[in-house]
Design an enzyme around this catalytic site. Structure first.
Site, mmCIF file in Angstrom:
data_model
loop_
_atom_site.group_PDB
_atom_site.id
_atom_site.type_symbol
_atom_site.label_atom_id
_atom_site.label_comp_id
_atom_site.label_asym_id
_atom_site.label_seq_id
_atom_site.Cartn_x
_atom_site.Cartn_y
_atom_site.Cartn_z
ATOM 1 N N CYS A 133 0.831 -1.204 0.000
ATOM 2 C CA CYS A 133 0.000 0.000 0.000
ATOM 3 C C CYS A 133 0.870 1.261 0.000
ATOM 4 O O CYS A 133 1.422 1.636 1.034
ATOM 5 C CB CYS A 133 -0.910 -0.037 1.233
ATOM 6 S SG CYS A 133 -1.896 1.439 1.466
ATOM 7 N N CYS A 136 -0.311 4.074 2.243
ATOM 8 C CA CYS A 136 -0.040 3.840 3.670
ATOM 9 C C CYS A 136 1.436 4.069 3.998
ATOM 10 O O CYS A 136 1.765 4.629 5.031
ATOM 11 C CB CYS A 136 -0.376 2.399 4.066
ATOM 12 S SG CYS A 136 -1.957 1.817 3.477
ATOM 13 N N ASP A 137 2.326 3.569 3.149
ATOM 14 C CA ASP A 137 3.725 3.443 3.547
ATOM 15 C C ASP A 137 4.723 4.274 2.746
ATOM 16 O O ASP A 137 5.910 4.296 3.087
ATOM 17 C CB ASP A 137 4.140 1.964 3.471
ATOM 18 C CG ASP A 137 3.326 1.106 4.434
ATOM 19 O OD1 ASP A 137 2.932 1.633 5.491
ATOM 20 O OD2 ASP A 137 3.080 -0.074 4.136
HETATM 21 C C1 LIG Z 1 0.641 -4.743 5.042
HETATM 22 C C2 LIG Z 1 -0.527 -3.778 5.035
HETATM 23 C C3 LIG Z 1 -0.354 -2.507 5.593
HETATM 24 C C4 LIG Z 1 -1.413 -1.608 5.605
HETATM 25 N N1 LIG Z 1 -1.213 -0.390 6.173
HETATM 26 C C5 LIG Z 1 -2.248 0.494 6.243
HETATM 27 C C6 LIG Z 1 -2.071 1.759 6.867
HETATM 28 O O1 LIG Z 1 -0.973 2.125 7.327
HETATM 29 N N2 LIG Z 1 -3.152 2.582 6.920
HETATM 30 C C7 LIG Z 1 -4.372 2.241 6.389
HETATM 31 O O2 LIG Z 1 -5.320 3.024 6.489
HETATM 32 N N3 LIG Z 1 -4.555 1.057 5.788
HETATM 33 C C8 LIG Z 1 -3.524 0.174 5.697
HETATM 34 N N4 LIG Z 1 -3.694 -1.023 5.057
HETATM 35 C C9 LIG Z 1 -5.013 -1.328 4.475
HETATM 36 C C10 LIG Z 1 -5.979 -1.750 5.591
HETATM 37 O O3 LIG Z 1 -5.357 -2.750 6.368
HETATM 38 C C11 LIG Z 1 -7.278 -2.270 5.014
HETATM 39 O O4 LIG Z 1 -7.837 -1.302 4.162
HETATM 40 C C12 LIG Z 1 -8.284 -2.591 6.127
HETATM 41 O O5 LIG Z 1 -7.734 -3.507 7.048
HETATM 42 C C13 LIG Z 1 -9.570 -3.169 5.552
HETATM 43 O O6 LIG Z 1 -10.431 -3.467 6.602
HETATM 44 P P1 LIG Z 1 -11.571 -4.576 6.482
HETATM 45 O O7 LIG Z 1 -12.211 -4.643 7.819
HETATM 46 O O8 LIG Z 1 -12.417 -4.295 5.310
HETATM 47 O O9 LIG Z 1 -10.823 -5.920 6.130
HETATM 48 P P2 LIG Z 1 -9.597 -6.776 6.871
HETATM 49 O O10 LIG Z 1 -8.796 -5.840 7.686
HETATM 50 O O11 LIG Z 1 -9.010 -7.481 5.750
HETATM 51 O O12 LIG Z 1 -10.413 -7.716 7.810
HETATM 52 C C14 LIG Z 1 -11.206 -8.759 7.323
HETATM 53 C C15 LIG Z 1 -11.474 -9.729 8.435
HETATM 54 O O13 LIG Z 1 -12.384 -10.753 8.007
HETATM 55 C C16 LIG Z 1 -11.920 -11.989 8.474
HETATM 56 N N5 LIG Z 1 -12.458 -13.086 7.676
HETATM 57 C C17 LIG Z 1 -12.244 -13.340 6.359
HETATM 58 N N6 LIG Z 1 -12.887 -14.466 6.000
HETATM 59 C C18 LIG Z 1 -13.534 -14.915 7.117
HETATM 60 C C19 LIG Z 1 -14.354 -16.035 7.410
HETATM 61 N N7 LIG Z 1 -14.671 -16.926 6.470
HETATM 62 N N8 LIG Z 1 -14.819 -16.193 8.666
HETATM 63 C C20 LIG Z 1 -14.515 -15.300 9.640
HETATM 64 N N9 LIG Z 1 -13.741 -14.210 9.417
HETATM 65 C C21 LIG Z 1 -13.255 -14.035 8.177
HETATM 66 C C22 LIG Z 1 -10.412 -11.857 8.375
HETATM 67 O O14 LIG Z 1 -9.793 -12.844 9.116
HETATM 68 C C23 LIG Z 1 -10.239 -10.457 8.947
HETATM 69 O O15 LIG Z 1 -10.258 -10.470 10.328
HETATM 70 C C24 LIG Z 1 -2.664 -1.952 5.029
HETATM 71 C C25 LIG Z 1 -2.826 -3.215 4.460
HETATM 72 C C26 LIG Z 1 -1.768 -4.125 4.462
HETATM 73 C C27 LIG Z 1 -1.958 -5.481 3.855
#
Ligand SMILES: Cc1cc2nc3c(=O)[nH]c(=O)nc-3n(C[C@H](O)[C@H](O)[C@H](O)COP(=O)(O)OP(=O)(O)OC[C@H]3O[C@@H](n4cnc5c(N)ncnc54)[C@H](O)[C@@H]3O)c2cc1C
Length: 324
Positions: A133, A136-137
Site C-alpha cells: 500500500c 499507507c507506507d
Molecule cells: C501490510 C498492510 C499494511 C497496511 N497499512 C495500512 C495503513 O498504514 N493505513 C491504512 O489506512 N490502511 C492500511 N492497510 C489497508 C488496511 O489494512 C485495510 O484497508 C483494512 O484492514 C480493511 O479493513 P476490512 O475490515 O475491510 O478488512 P480486513 O482488515 O481485511 O479484515 C477482514 C477480516 O475478516 C476476516 N475473515 C475473512 N474471511 C472470514 C471467514 N470466512 N470467517 C470469519 N472471518 C473471516 C479476516 O480474518 C479479517 O479479520 C494496510 C494493508 C496491508 C496489507
C-alpha cells in the site's frame, strides 16, 4: 436467534460491532480463528489513522478496536465462517466447529487479500520494507531507492505516487506488455524518477531486518541479477474474500460485493457488506471503519422495519447455537 451477526474482525467488522452493540442489537462477531484483527495485523507503524498523532502499531490499533467492540457487549466467536445461507428472513451462519448461528441480519466484512509474490523473504520482511500500500507506507521511503512490482493500473499509480517520496523507483514487470491503461503507462514512462525493468521477476527479497535488495530473474534468458533497493511495493492485485457468497449476492465487475449507492445494502434484504470487500479503490483502515458504521446503521434501520413478531424471535444469546 440473533438480531445481527457480523463476519470479520478488521476495521470494518469491529466498527460495525461498536455501533451495533451501542445501538442495542447485541451482535455476535465471528472473528476468524487465525486472522483475527484483519490486514493491519500484518503491518508495523500505522501513521495515517486519525487520533494517533505519534502513530500506532497495526496490531495495537486492532486490539483497541476489539476492546471497544467488547466494551459495549459484542460477543465474539474465534472461528471461521464456512457456510452461509442468506436467503429468507432467517440467515444461517455455520462456523468451522460445526455450530450454526442464526440471525435476522448479517454484515459481511471479510476484507480483501492482497496478492503475494510467494518468494523467499516476502513473509519475513512484510512491514519491514515490503508493502502492499503506497498510500499507507510511501512516506517511510523519503529519499530512498525502491521498487514496485506489477503491470496494471495500480502498479503505475503506486509508482507515480511513490516518486513524491523516493529518489528512484524501479518498476518491475515480467513481460513488456503492461495491462495498465495507456494514459497511466504514459504518465509513469514520462516520469524521470521511474525506470522500467521489463522481462524480470523477483526471485528473492534480501535483508536481515529491513529490505536491502532483490534477486531478479530475466524471463527471457533466465539470467539472475541483484537490485539494491530499500523498499518493495507489491502491486499485483487483490482478491476480495467473497467465495462464501458466490451465487447468493451480486458482485461487481471488480469482484467486490455490489451495494446500493452509498449504502451497505447488498442484493439480498437483511444482508449488508462493508470495508475492503466492497471497495476496489480506496482500501484504507479509516474508509473501512467508516463503511462499518454505514453497515451497522443500515442494519439497525432494516431491523426496526421488521414486523415485531419476527424481531421477538431474536431471543437471548444462550438459545442461539444449534448444536453441531
Ligand atoms: C501490510 C498492510 C499494511 C497496511 N497499512 C495500512 C495503513 O498504514 N493505513 C491504512 O489506512 N490502511 C492500511 N492497510 C489497508 C488496511 O489494512 C485495510 O484497508 C483494512 O484492514 C480493511 O479493513 P476490512 O475490515 O475491510 O478488512 P480486513 O482488515 O481485511 O479484515 C477482514 C477480516 O475478516 C476476516 N475473515 C475473512 N474471511 C472470514 C471467514 N470466512 N470467517 C470469519 N472471518 C473471516 C479476516 O480474518 C479479517 O479479520 C494496510 C494493508 C496491508 C496489507
Amino acid at each position: 436467534m440473533r438480531q445481527l451477526i457480523i463476519i470479520g474482525s478488521g476495521p470494518a467488522g469491529y466498527t460495525a460491532a461498536i455501533y451495533a452493540a451501542r445501538g442495542g442489537l447485541n451482535p455476535l462477531l465471528i472473528m476468524s480463528s487465525v486472522e483475527a484483527g484483519g490486514e493491519l495485523m500484518n503491518t508495523t507503524d500505522v501513521e495515517n489513522y486519525p487520533g494517533f498523532p505519534e502513530g500506532v502499531m497495526g496490531p495495537d490499533l486492532m486490539e483497541k478496536f476489539r476492546q471497544q467492540a467488547e466494551r459495549f457487549g459484542t460477543e465474539m466467536v474465534a472461528d471461521d465462517v464456512v457456510k452461509l445461507e442468506l436467503e429468507g428472513d432467517v440467515k444461517t451462519v455455520t462456523v468451522g466447529n460445526g455450530d450454526v448461528h442464526e440471525a435476522l441480519s448479517v454484515i459481511f466484512a471479510t476484507g480483501s487479500a492482497y496478492r503475494k509474490l510467494g518468494v523467499e523473504g516476502e513473509e519475513r520482511l512484510s512491514g519491514y520494507g515490503i508493502s502492499w500500500c503506497a498510500t499507507c507506507d510511501g512516506f517511510f521511503f523519503r529519499g530512498k531507492t525502491i521498487a514496485v512490482v506489477g503491470g496494471g493500473d495500480s502498479a503505475m499509480e503506486e509508482a507515480t505516487f511513490l516518486t513524491k517520496f523516493a529518489e528512484k523507483v524501479y518498476l518491475i514487470h515480467r513481460s513488456e506488455e503492461l495491462r495498465a491503461s495507456k494514459a497511466m503507462q504514459d504518465r509513469a514512462k514520462a516520469d524521470p524518477k521511474i525506470e522500467f525493468l521489463f522481462n524480470k521477476t523477483v526471485k528473492e527479497v534480501y535483508g536481515a531486518e529491513q529490505v536491502t535488495g532483490l534477486s531478479l530473474v530475466d524471463t527471457i534468458d533466465g539470467s539472475e541479477s541483484v537490485l539494491d533497493v530499500s523498499g518493495l511495493f507489491v502491486a499485483i492485485g487483490a482478491d476480495p474474500r467473497t467465495h462464501l457468497v458466490h451465487g447468493q449476492l451480486d458482485l461487481t465487475s471488480a469482484g467486490t460485493i455490489a451495494v446500493e449507492g452509498r449504502s451497505s445494502r447488498t442484493s439480498l434484504a437483511g444482508v449488508f457488506a462493508a470495508g475492503d470487500v466492497i471497495d476496489p479503490t480506496y482500501r484504507q483502515a479509516v474508509t473501512a471503519a467508516g463503511s462499518g458504521t454505514v453497515a451497522a446503521l443500515d442494519a439497525e434501520h432494516f431491523l426496526s422495519s421488521l414486523p415485531a413478531a419476527l424481531r421477538e424471535q431474536a431471543a437471548a444469546p444462550a438459545e442461539e447455537v444449534v448444536p453441531a
